[in-house]
Every structure is written in C-alpha cells, then in structure tokens.
Design a protein around this motif. Structure first.
Motif, PDB file in Angstrom:
ATOM      1  N   GLU A   1       0.828  -1.176  -0.265  1.00 59.67           N
ATOM      2  CA  GLU A   1       0.090  -0.031  -0.136  1.00 59.67           C
ATOM      3  C   GLU A   1       0.741   1.352   0.077  1.00 59.67           C
ATOM      4  O   GLU A   1       0.278   2.299   0.203  1.00 59.67           O
ATOM      5  CB  GLU A   1      -0.922   0.186   1.444  1.00 59.67           C
ATOM      6  N   ARG A   2       2.188   1.313   0.248  1.00 62.09           N
ATOM      7  CA  ARG A   2       3.168   2.114   0.249  1.00 62.09           C
ATOM      8  C   ARG A   2       2.788   3.294   1.379  1.00 62.09           C
ATOM      9  O   ARG A   2       2.873   4.326   1.241  1.00 62.09           O
ATOM     10  CB  ARG A   2       3.053   3.258  -1.166  1.00 62.09           C
ATOM     11  N   LEU A   3       2.448   2.323   2.227  1.00 63.76           N
ATOM     12  CA  LEU A   3       2.332   3.389   3.612  1.00 63.76           C
ATOM     13  C   LEU A   3       3.417   3.185   4.405  1.00 63.76           C
ATOM     14  O   LEU A   3       3.476   2.331   5.519  1.00 63.76           O
ATOM     15  CB  LEU A   3       0.781   2.828   4.536  1.00 63.76           C
ATOM     16  N   TYR A   4       4.454   3.787   4.092  1.00 65.85           N
ATOM     17  CA  TYR A   4       5.977   3.535   4.859  1.00 65.85           C
ATOM     18  C   TYR A   4       5.823   3.809   6.292  1.00 65.85           C
ATOM     19  O   TYR A   4       6.591   3.455   6.988  1.00 65.85           O
ATOM     20  CB  TYR A   4       6.806   4.240   4.007  1.00 65.85           C
ATOM     21  N   SER A   5       5.189   4.865   6.739  1.00 65.85           N
ATOM     22  CA  SER A   5       5.096   5.329   7.873  1.00 65.85           C
ATOM     23  C   SER A   5       4.774   4.033   8.831  1.00 65.85           C
ATOM     24  O   SER A   5       5.108   3.894  10.131  1.00 65.85           O
ATOM     25  CB  SER A   5       4.305   6.465   8.234  1.00 65.85           C
TER      26      SER A   5
ATOM     27  N   TYR B   1       6.055   1.246   9.047  1.00 65.66           N
ATOM     28  CA  TYR B   1       7.299   0.711   9.569  1.00 65.66           C
ATOM     29  C   TYR B   1       7.856   1.526  10.769  1.00 65.66           C
ATOM     30  O   TYR B   1       8.278   0.810  11.867  1.00 65.66           O
ATOM     31  CB  TYR B   1       8.367   0.911   8.533  1.00 65.66           C
ATOM     32  N   ALA B   2       7.648   2.758  10.906  1.00 71.13           N
ATOM     33  CA  ALA B   2       8.058   3.591  11.987  1.00 71.13           C
ATOM     34  C   ALA B   2       7.189   3.097  13.271  1.00 71.13           C
ATOM     35  O   ALA B   2       7.559   2.981  14.359  1.00 71.13           O
ATOM     36  CB  ALA B   2       7.834   5.075  11.814  1.00 71.13           C
ATOM     37  N   PHE B   3       5.899   3.119  12.733  1.00 68.25           N
ATOM     38  CA  PHE B   3       5.130   2.730  14.229  1.00 68.25           C
ATOM     39  C   PHE B   3       5.268   1.415  14.655  1.00 68.25           C
ATOM     40  O   PHE B   3       5.397   0.738  15.933  1.00 68.25           O
ATOM     41  CB  PHE B   3       3.539   2.672  13.479  1.00 68.25           C
ATOM     42  N   MET B   4       5.753   0.355  13.430  1.00 72.52           N
ATOM     43  CA  MET B   4       6.024  -0.925  13.894  1.00 72.52           C
ATOM     44  C   MET B   4       7.383  -0.956  14.964  1.00 72.52           C
ATOM     45  O   MET B   4       7.361  -1.605  15.892  1.00 72.52           O
ATOM     46  CB  MET B   4       6.345  -1.901  12.594  1.00 72.52           C
ATOM     47  N   MET B   5       8.160  -0.248  14.511  1.00 67.37           N
ATOM     48  CA  MET B   5       9.366   0.030  15.524  1.00 67.37           C
ATOM     49  C   MET B   5       9.100   0.468  16.682  1.00 67.37           C
ATOM     50  O   MET B   5       9.717   0.227  17.580  1.00 67.37           O
ATOM     51  CB  MET B   5      10.654   0.724  14.444  1.00 67.37           C
ATOM     52  N   LEU B   6       8.161   1.598  16.591  1.00 67.66           N
ATOM     53  CA  LEU B   6       7.880   2.217  18.028  1.00 67.66           C
ATOM     54  C   LEU B   6       7.080   0.982  18.775  1.00 67.66           C
ATOM     55  O   LEU B   6       7.563   0.918  20.037  1.00 67.66           O
ATOM     56  CB  LEU B   6       6.867   3.292  17.531  1.00 67.66           C
ATOM     57  N   LEU B   7       6.224   0.260  18.343  1.00 69.34           N
ATOM     58  CA  LEU B   7       5.540  -0.597  19.052  1.00 69.34           C
ATOM     59  C   LEU B   7       6.539  -1.748  19.637  1.00 69.34           C
ATOM     60  O   LEU B   7       6.635  -2.023  20.822  1.00 69.34           O
ATOM     61  CB  LEU B   7       4.729  -1.303  18.532  1.00 69.34           C
ATOM     62  N   VAL B   8       7.369  -2.049  18.810  1.00 64.85           N
ATOM     63  CA  VAL B   8       8.534  -3.115  19.238  1.00 64.85           C
ATOM     64  C   VAL B   8       9.272  -2.634  20.247  1.00 64.85           C
ATOM     65  O   VAL B   8       9.560  -3.003  21.313  1.00 64.85           O
ATOM     66  CB  VAL B   8       8.945  -3.732  18.046  1.00 64.85           C
ATOM     67  N   GLY B   9       9.858  -1.345  19.913  1.00 66.31           N
ATOM     68  CA  GLY B   9      10.807  -0.500  20.894  1.00 66.31           C
ATOM     69  C   GLY B   9       9.953  -0.736  22.300  1.00 66.31           C
ATOM     70  O   GLY B   9      10.464  -0.719  23.270  1.00 66.31           O
ATOM     71  N   ALA B  10       8.803  -0.178  22.587  1.00 67.36           N
ATOM     72  CA  ALA B  10       8.105   0.269  23.413  1.00 67.36           C
ATOM     73  C   ALA B  10       7.926  -1.029  24.221  1.00 67.36           C
ATOM     74  O   ALA B  10       7.908  -1.078  25.525  1.00 67.36           O
ATOM     75  CB  ALA B  10       6.586   0.874  23.168  1.00 67.36           C
ATOM     76  N   ILE B  11       7.468  -2.280  23.359  1.00 67.51           N
ATOM     77  CA  ILE B  11       6.993  -3.500  24.227  1.00 67.51           C
ATOM     78  C   ILE B  11       8.556  -3.840  24.959  1.00 67.51           C
ATOM     79  O   ILE B  11       8.625  -4.401  26.047  1.00 67.51           O
ATOM     80  CB  ILE B  11       6.712  -4.461  23.446  1.00 67.51           C
ATOM     81  N   PHE B  12       9.744  -3.529  24.198  1.00 72.24           N
ATOM     82  CA  PHE B  12      10.793  -4.103  24.668  1.00 72.24           C
ATOM     83  C   PHE B  12      11.478  -3.373  25.903  1.00 72.24           C
ATOM     84  O   PHE B  12      11.610  -3.635  27.079  1.00 72.24           O
ATOM     85  CB  PHE B  12      12.009  -3.898  23.509  1.00 72.24           C
ATOM     86  N   PHE B  13      11.058  -2.104  25.782  1.00 69.04           N
ATOM     87  CA  PHE B  13      11.521  -0.807  26.699  1.00 69.04           C
ATOM     88  C   PHE B  13      10.413  -1.358  28.263  1.00 69.04           C
ATOM     89  O   PHE B  13      10.973  -1.038  29.200  1.00 69.04           O
ATOM     90  CB  PHE B  13      11.186   0.406  26.403  1.00 69.04           C
ATOM     91  N   SER B  14       9.296  -1.563  27.967  1.00 68.13           N
ATOM     92  CA  SER B  14       8.394  -1.949  28.856  1.00 68.13           C
ATOM     93  C   SER B  14       9.077  -3.000  29.814  1.00 68.13           C
ATOM     94  O   SER B  14       8.766  -3.128  31.050  1.00 68.13           O
ATOM     95  CB  SER B  14       6.788  -2.292  28.692  1.00 68.13           C
ATOM     96  N   SER B  15       9.577  -4.201  29.176  1.00 68.78           N
ATOM     97  CA  SER B  15       9.933  -5.054  29.803  1.00 68.78           C
ATOM     98  C   SER B  15      11.395  -4.860  30.498  1.00 68.78           C
ATOM     99  O   SER B  15      11.836  -5.616  31.331  1.00 68.78           O
ATOM    100  CB  SER B  15      10.066  -6.474  28.832  1.00 68.78           C
ATOM    101  N   ALA B  16      11.802  -3.812  30.054  1.00 70.78           N
ATOM    102  CA  ALA B  16      13.140  -3.399  30.356  1.00 70.78           C
ATOM    103  C   ALA B  16      13.103  -2.456  31.857  1.00 70.78           C
ATOM    104  O   ALA B  16      13.967  -2.177  32.334  1.00 70.78           O
ATOM    105  CB  ALA B  16      14.055  -2.861  29.542  1.00 70.78           C
TER     106      ALA B  16
END
Lengths: 472, 609
Positions: A281-285, A287-302
């Motif tokens: 769909e060429r909705l490249y943003s 990816y940014a949200f995906m990274m944000l989510l993963v990062g946040a989940i990772f941070f929450s466990s840390a």
C-alpha cells in the motif's frame, strides 16, 4: 535604568527586561522572608543570605549593563573562547572543586563560591547557536548531529561525574530549540512513549500495557494513514488469535501459557503480514509505528531493570512517592510533603509577607534554594503563585518571540535555547514543589538563593536581549 | 515554511499548557484541598493546656478539708535530650523512681513521639521540682499541676478521691483528655463540675524543632483558665475528727444533721482512711491496699449500706398509730417477756403493763406489736392488705425506701417491702401476724444510716425534714439547689410527736430508760436505742438521738456493727458527740477513753482476708 548607555539601541525588548527585573525583586523579597528571623537583632545583615543575594543582584545588574553596552559582534566572535573557558572551569571542579551535598560542583575563589555548571549553560547555548547557524549545518546530516552531540555531551559528562544529576538533566531543555530547528518529530514521540510506558508500567500488568501500546500505535497509524477498516480488522485478529492461543494452550493442551506470552506470540509474527501490507500500500510510516511498538514493548519489559539498577535509591523513592505508590512523609517524601503543606496552606491570598509559619520556622527544608517557591505559595497564596508563573510565562514566550523576529539563525537558536532553559527550570522546580514531578535539585531562576545561578540567568537573558536589540 | 510556523505555534502551545497544568495543580492544593491548611496548623501550632487548680473544700467554720497544692509532672521530649547521657542516678533520686522505671518510661516516651513531651513522673512535690531545677537535665521539664492535700486527714470517703479519667469518661464528657483527673466518689464526684474549673489553652507557634517561637496571633485564640470553685461544706471538722476517733476499732457510721437546715454536720464511716494516702507517688499501692482491705475503708457506709433499723423504728410505728387514731398515748398494753400471739416476739425485762411513753423509753417490743397490728388490721381499710398499703405510704413519707436526694451520688435508697412482695413470698396468704417483725424494725426493712439520721431530724423537727446535704455554700453562688430549702412533711401531724419525744427524753433521763448513758446534764438529750438483729453475728448497736429537746441543734444516728445493745456503744458515742457539739468540750474524758479503747472483733469481715 539598565539601558542608560544603550541609547542607540532603543529597540531592546523593554517589556521582557521589566518582567525580568520584577521577578528578580520578587525573588529577593522571598529569600528575605524565607530566612527572616524575628528574634534576630534589627538591621540589615549583609552577611545573611538575603544580604548576599542583594550583592549578587547588584553584580548581575552591573554585568547586564556591560552586556547591553558592548557591541553585538563580539558575542558572536567570542562564542567558542567563552565555551572553552567555561568548559575548562567546569572541568577543573573535578580536581579542585569543593564538595557540597555530595557533588564536587563548586569553585571557591576567596569569599566567592561559583558553580561553573550554571554558566556552562550559557556557553553551550552560544556554541550551539554558532555551530548550528553555519551554512553547512543540517540536522539531517549525521556529522552535524555529531558536532551538536559533542558540544552538549562534553559538559554533561563532566557534570555527571561531579555528580550533579539535576544540572545534567537541564540539558534536555535544548530539545525545545532543536524542535524549532526542525529535529525529526519522531524523537519527541518516542520520548513521550518512553515516559508514558515508564509511568504506566507501575500501574498496569504487562499484558494490559502491551495491549494499550498496540491500541495506541494502531489507532495513531489509522489516523495518519486513513485506513480504519484494515486497522480494526488487524486489532480484532490479534485479540482473537491471542485469546485462542491462550485458551487453547491452557485448557486444551494443558500447557501453562501466560496471556502476556500469548500476546507476544501473536503480535511478533503478525508484523510480517503487516510489513507486506505496508509495502504493497506504500504506507511506509507503518514501519515507523512497527518500530515504535516493538521498541516500546521491549522497553516496557526493561523498565524494572532501568528502575532498579540504573537509578539510585533516593531517585527510586522520589518516583514512587510522586506516583503515590509509596507514601513516606517522614523520610523520602518529607521534603515534598512539607513543601505541599506550605504552599497549600497559603490558600487564595496567602498569609502575608513574613507571616508564613511553615517557611519561617523551617518546616520546609532547602527553603531558600530549591524550595523557595514554598515561600511564594505560603505568603502570597494562589494570587502570588499565579502572578509569578504568569511573569515567567510572559518572559519565556517573549524570548521565543525575540527569536522569531527577523534576523539571523544565530540569534533565533540562542533565544530558543534560553527560553527552553527557563521553561525547563521553572517547570521542573515548581512541578517538584507541588508534587507533579520527582524531586530534582535545580534552582528556580531569579528566586533560588545562589549567586552563580542568578548571574548565569542574567547573562543568558541579557545576551538574548542584546542580540535582539537594535535590529532593523 | 508552513512546517516552521506549525512548530512555533506548537511550542507556544506547549509553554502555555505547561503553565496551565501547574496553575491548575496550584489551584487544587491551595484552594480546593483544605487538608494542607490543617497539616500546616498541625505542624506549627501547639495547643498547650493549662490545668486549673481544683476548687478547695472548707468545713462549716472555714477550715480546710481539702486543699489544692502545687505539684509538678516531670516531662521529657526525647529528641531534645542530651546525646551524651545524663546523671540518671540523681534524677531518679529527685523523682523518687527506680532506674528501671525511668528507662521504661523513657522508652515509652520515645515510642510515643520524639518531638513531643511525654509524662515521666506524675505529681512530684515542689521540693522535687526545686531540686530538679538545680540540675541541668536537657530535654526534661516540669509542668505545673495541682494535687489534693488534706490538712485534717479526715473524712476520706466523705470527700472522695481524685483519679485519672478512663476512656469511658472521655467518651462521655468531651471536656476530659487523657491524663486529666476527676473526682471519683463523695463530694469530689458530686461536685466535679464545680470543683474542676475550666482548662485554659494557649496556642503557640513552634518551629520544626518544637521550640516555641511566639504566641499564635497575639493570643487571639487562647482561652483563659478558670480555677475550680471553692466549696464550703456543712461538715464540722472538729466534730468529724472526734467522731472518727471514737469509731476507732469499730465498723459502722455516725451521721449528724442540723435539723433546722438539713445540713450534715458530720458523717463518719468507719474504718476510714487518711485521704492523703490517695495522693502522690504511693497512690497506686495505697489504693490497692484500701481496695483489698476486707473492712472496705473506701466504702462510705453512712450512705451506702443497708442495715435493719431495729428498735429505733418503733418511733415510726408509734407515730403512725397516733396519726391513724388506733393508738392513744395513755393506752397500756401488757408485756410478760414478749408478744405471745402467733410466732411471738420476745422482749426484755421491764414492768408491765405500760403506756406509750414508757414503752418508748424502755423499748418494749410487745407494745409496738400491738400498735402495728392495730394499724394493719384497722377496719377502716377493709383488709390487712389495704391497711398495709397505708402503713407503707406513711413509712415512705419518712424518707424510707427511696433515695432522699442528697448530694451523694451513691446514696442507697433503702428498702420498704410492699404488698406485692408479701403476696409473692407467702403466695397471697398473709396477715398482720406474718409481718409482725416490722413492728420492731426487723424483717425485710433496710435503711441507710443517713435515713436513720434523717428520722432523728424529723422527730426533732416534729414532723418534717430538709433533704440532708453536705454542701453549705458554693463560692460565687447565692444559693444551693432549691430542693435543699424545701420542707418535706411526713404524713404525721406535728402534735403526735410530743408523746414520742417525751418517751425519747425519758429513755435518757429516767431510771430503766435504755439510753441513760447518753445523758449530758443540762442538754436535754432525747434518744432511742436500737439493737438490730442481723445475719452477720452479734446484734448491731444503734442509737438515734437529738438535742436539746426544744429547738434541737443536732440530730444524730450512730450505728456500730456487731456492737451489741444500743445502750453499750452507740448511745455513749451519741452522747459524747452531742456534748462536744453543743458545749465545745467534753466533761467525761474517761468515757472517751473507754469508747476509744473498745475494740470489736469482726470475724465475718476479717475471715475473708
């Protein structure tokens, strides 16, 4: 009176100068009240805190006059030498500094004690303004960013070695200026998420937190990309699959699986189809949200690790107290509790000048320095606190306006830096005294007792006024 | 360019938002939430209570019965104590406590609060305070209180004692705070609200260390202390002391009333105790000793005990008979060793037959059996039960079977049986012979010595009494409760008292009279002995008396438990007291010694030890 010698530069921002002087006077009156002792013999004691502060006010006004008199061009020229000199002074504290309250932050020169970290803010503001206003500079250019990082990291590193966490944290105030200069807004989103996750992790179980993060990311994404249908389908699918996984494992296969694990086992594999969807769909943003989510989940466990192992015990306690998780008004929470009592007891119009029992009789600790705002709150009440805060707000907005007035980037960057520093100091200091923010020992500009801080803020401010003055 | 403007706008918005959040929060804690104001007051304001001196109690001649003298509580504020220790040995000696006790109290104070003062030792005398002031004990100080002192060391149970209030008292009366004192019995308890005064408060501003800095708002919120009001008691201290002396070694009571006012002149309950024992350091131990003493010295027998009235009650039956018209003074009845109808009532040896006056004088049992039967079986009332109702009504009009309403809160009301009681006991079938022992004041009748003294006052007044009371004047008030000025008439007319009074006069003055020993030449003492049978061993010796015969100044009831005949112990005591009161001195000092040295043994009390 200050600009007596600056007749040719009549365009100085006299309103903000007036506000600045007003805050200085009110600040001094409050120091007088905070250290006031009825039983002391009458007469003005020059050796007392209010006497010393008055001397510092005179010195500051003198310096302000000098700044207004010199030619602007010198400021630009002396930027790097000033930075270097101030940095060397700061560095020297590690060797010859005097330790006060556990931090080797003071230089003693005869009768005068100076805190170079206070002046370093000025040096960094100037240096950043000069460096970032070069034609070759771009916030998207990694080597440029590296330069900015170095200019800030060097003094921050030294201050953290002293160690003086409060003064180090103040460097976050440059985020205001960076935002104005166009720093990627994702930096700010991520910061908000980090703080949010940190706080929420004290109140929510990990699975609820992950669900909340997922919801925020998907909804945000849906708004940005206008794809509500797909977003709802995705959310429903995640809930359904994770629920099925949870019940299937626990009740059909009799294998123990927490819902948190089930969620992760659903979300992480789901990222692949989402990535394919985003690509198609060429909705490249996304990816940014995906990274944000993963990062946040990772941070929450840390968070637990960060909280328990990276913060000192008093910092942990201050945060727990602030969040209302652990109430301990006798020990860790004593300062803030007494501070709130003093401010709260002021009521609408306060108890009157020199009538504040809480501050006068030492119930509030550090009342002439970090907790000076208590005196304002107790003796002048809500009326007083609102007026003081309004004056600060006017000053900060005015500094931003000075920055926006046509002119070269150097002035703009510098003014925004100063505005950020003022904003940060006021917000953190007042927020701490009323229990909105954890206790961080930084002064309230123009109010807290201390010559270094007063002089540094005067220099910061009047250089901005000077840069703004006399423009066509 | 749009992007830049958006960012500038966002930044301004953020600045405004941050300040609004802060101001909103300030609005909340400064204006909406009041708890911070209270907390600030708790921090900075100390309410120092000022204890008023308790009202003093005088006797009727202005002599001190109970005084308030300065005493001092030793206080400690743990955080102000010297860290290097102090001279504990000297301090313990000054305060009169052991080292262990001091350590225990310090620990307790520490647990209570490090900043606030706690009591270490209560009620130190002024000598200890002066010694304490000489030393320099950091963190310790003394607080002025008052404590009772009893210069005459008399009238313990009459005055009552002071003690610390308990949780129930605090619950009941919000005036009290933990550690306050109040009166627990006697006058101290009855007049507590007058005697205690009003506590004052000083509001002071203190700093974080608890050091007093100033008076809050120039003392605007201070309340002044009002000292307790002094009372003048109707007690005659001389007489009281003399009575207590005479009652040494005997269990019983003496109550004397001024008939023309109802004022109680003396009230001895024996054994008594030195009221000073219940003050000061040794109070706790002494109190337990007194409480565990089987003869119950803390107990005011004069108002709280139930005794059979005995022969003194014959006066009442005689009076009722005269009023009802079933008896005329000249009526004679025979007596040969007693009343022989029914179960019978024995009598002692005297001439026979005799009329009313000699019957009173010799205390003839048989005579009053006839009288009682005539009252109860009076055909006018149709049945013995109706006759009994009338009799009961008469008896109650003499103040029996109910509380008199004196200023003793613990007054015992006595007991007069009613018709229902006998219906229940005898399943409805009873007659005047069944209840014949009422004729001589025995049987179910129960009364307190105060009621007996009141009877003496009634006879002295020829038919009325004032409610007996022990307080003559409350300082600053023109009068007492109006009930004490009201005449209470009995149902017997004044004229019927003459033959009874004559009989009482003869009892003391004629050969064969039972009260001869109470005679004091020239004082015209009238009296009636009583020898009350009781289930606790030997008969109680009682004597009811007043003097002089006309315009009596004193009416008195003496009750000596297990004293035997009324004439042996009670009558001489009454005589001596009358003599002392009316003449101010004693002629028969040998009799005083003899009475004082009479020791009666009380196996029923002392066995239980």
């Amino acid at each position: 009176m200050i600009g007596a010698g600056s007749t040719k530069n009549n365009r100085a921002d006299w309103l903000s100068v007036l506000v600045f002087i007003a805050l200085m006077v009110i600040g001094w009156a409050n120091i007088y009240a905070a250290v006031y002792d009825e039983t002391a013999t009458a007469g003005f004691a020059w050796g007392s805190q209010y006497g010393m502060q008055l001397i510092w006010i005179c010195v500051s006004l003198l310096v302000a006059g000098v700044i207004l008199l010199i030619d602007k061009i010198y400021i630009h020229q002396w930027t790097y030498p000033i930075y270097v000199v101030l940095f060397l002074l700061l560095l020297s504290t590690l060797v010859i500094g005097k330790e006060v309250n556990g931090a080797k932050a003071w230089l003693v020169l005869g009768p005068v004690s100076l805190q170079p970290a206070e002046f370093m803010k000025f040096g960094v503001s100037l240096a950043l303004a000069r460096y970032m206003s070069e034609y070759s500079f771009s916030l998207r250019n990694p080597s440029s960013l590296l330069g900015v990082g170095l200019l800030m990291a060097l003094p921050m590193g030294v201050i953290m070695l002293q160690p003086d966490m409060g003064s180090a944290i103040v460097y976050c105030s440059f985020l205001v200026m960076f935002y104005r200069e166009g720093l990627n807004e994702w930096v700010y989103y991520i910061l908000c998420v980090v703080v949010g996750v940190f706080i929420l992790s004290f109140f929510l179980t990990s699975s609820v937190l992950v669900l909340l993060l997922l919801l925020v990311c998907v909804v945000w994404q849906a708004i940005a990309n206008r794809n509500p249908r797909e977003s709802v389908i995705y959310l429903a699918a995640v809930l359904l699959i994770s629920g099925a996984l949870y019940f299937g494992m626990n009740y059909l296969l009799m294998k123990e699986l927490t819902y948190y694990s089930a969620l992760l086992w659903t979300i992480i594999p789901s990222l692949l189809p989402v990535a394919i969807y985003a690509f198609r769909e060429r909705l490249y943003s996304i990816y940014a949200f995906m990274m944000l989510l993963v990062g946040a989940i990772f941070f929450s466990s840390a968070v637990d690790y960060v909280f328990n192992d990276m913060l000192a015990i008093h910092q942990q306690k201050r945060i727990l107290d602030l969040l209302g998780i652990e109430q301990d008004t006798q020990n860790w929470g004593y300062n803030v509790n007494q501070s709130k009592i003093a401010i709260g007891s002021g009521g609408f119009s306060g108890k009157g000048f020199l009538e504040g029992t809480q501050t006068k009789y030492d119930f509030v600790p550090e009342q002439s320095t970090d907790f000076i705002f208590c005196t304002v709150g107790e003796e002048w009440g809500f009326v007083g606190t609102t007026i003081v805060l309004a004056l600060f707000a006017v000053l900060i907005l005015r500094l931003m306006r000075m920055g926006e007035r046509q002119g070269e980037p150097f002035k703009r960057i510098y003014c925004y830096s100063v505005a950020g520093i003022f904003l940060f100091h006021v917000a953190i200091n007042v927020g701490m005294t009323i229990g909105l923010l954890p206790v961080i020992g930084i002064p309230l500009p123009l109010f807290s007792y201390g010559g270094s801080s007063l002089l540094a803020f005067t220099v910061l401010f009047f250089v901005a006024v000077k840069l703004d003055s006399g423009e066509e | 360019m749009m992007e830049k403007q958006k960012r500038v706008f966002t930044l301004r918005l953020v600045v405004v938002a941050i300040f609004l959040v802060i101001i909103f929060r300030l609005f909340h804690i400064q204006i909406i939430d009041n708890s911070y104001k209270e907390a600030a007051d708790n921090n900075a304001l100390r309410y120092e209570v000022q204890h008023p001196p308790r009202g003093e109690i005088y006797d009727r001649n202005g002599e001190f019965l109970a005084q308030s003298v300065a005493s001092y509580d030793l206080m400690v504020t743990p955080r102000e104590m010297s860290r290097d220790g102090f001279d504990t040995v000297t301090l313990c000696r000054i305060a009169g406590i052991s080292k262990e006790r001091l350590e225990r109290e310090l620990k307790r104070a520490n647990n209570y609060s490090r900043r606030r003062a706690s009591v270490i030792v209560k009620q130190m005398p002024i000598e200890s305070k002066l010694l304490f002031d000489e030393g320099n004990y950091k963190g310790f100080h003394t607080v002025y209180r008052t404590q009772r002192s009893y210069p005459r060391k008399i009238a313990g149970s009459l005055l009552g004692y002071i003690g610390e209030v308990d949780d129930a008292d605090i619950e009941r009366d919000p005036y009290y705070r933990s550690g306050d004192y109040k009166g627990f019995s006697g006058i101290e308890s009855a007049y507590e609200e007058v005697l205690r005064g009003v506590k004052g408060t000083k509001v002071q501003v203190v700093d974080v260390h608890g050091t007093v800095k100033e008076s809050y708002k120039q003392g605007q919120y201070d309340t002044p202390l009002v000292p307790g009001v002094a009372l003048t008691s109707s007690i005659d201290a001389e007489l009281q002391a003399f009575g207590e002396e005479l009652m040494e070694g005997k269990v019983g009571s003496i109550v004397a009333i001024e008939p023309s006012t109802g004022e109680i002149l003396m009230m001895v309950s024996s054994p008594g105790y030195d009221p000073d024992q219940l003050v000061g350091r040794e109070r706790g131990n002494n109190y337990m000793d007194l409480l565990n003493n089987p003869r119950r010295p803390l107990y005011n027998r004069a108002v709280m005990t139930r005794y059979p009235p005995g022969s003194t009650f014959k006066l009442v039956n005689g009076l009722i008979g005269l009023q009802e018209g079933v008896l005329v003074p000249s009526q004679k009845y025979p007596c040969h060793g007693g009343y022989t109808i029914g179960r019978g009532v024995k009598c002692h040896d005297h001439y026979s037959p005799l009329a009313l006056e000699p019957a009173v004088a010799t205390s003839c049992n048989a005579y009053f059996c006839y009288v009682l039967r005539n009252i109860l079986d009076n055909p006018k009332y149709g049945s013995v039960k109706n006759g009994f109702d009338k009799w009961e009504e008469y008896v109650r009009s003499f103040g029996f079977g109910r509380k008199l309403g004196s200023d003793f809160l613990s007054e015992y009301g006595g007991y007069v049986p009613d018709r229902e009681y006998y219906d229940k006991t005898y399943r409805g079938s009873w007659n005047s012979l069944t209840v014949i022992s009422l004729a001589i004041g025995q049987g179910e009748l129960g009364c307190s010595p105060l009621q007996m003294a009141n009877l003496a006052a009634i006879v002295a007044n020829r038919g009325y009494y004032y409610i007996p009371h022990v307080i003559k004047k409350i300082e600053g008030q023109d009068s007492l409760d109006m009930k004490y000025y009201e005449k209470h008439y009995t149902m017997v007319d004044s004229k019927h008292f003459d033959p009874i009074v004559q009989g009482m006069y003869d009892a003391v003055h004629t050969e064969g009279g039972t009260g001869r020993v109470a005679d004091v030449p020239g004082l015209e003492v009238c009296g009636k002995t009583g020898t009350a049978q009781n289930p606790h061993g030997k008969d109680h010796s009682t004597f009811l008396s007043f003097a002089p015969r006309n315009n009596p100044k004193i009416a008195i009831s003496v009750y000596v438990e297990n004293g035997g005949f009324g004439s042996t112990v009670a009558a001489p005591i009454a005589g001596l007291i009358i003599e002392k009161y009316l003449t101010g001195s004693i002629e028969r000092t040998w009799l005083v010694d003899q009475i004082k040295n009479t020791r009666i043994s009380y196996p029923n009390y002392d066995r239980s030890r």
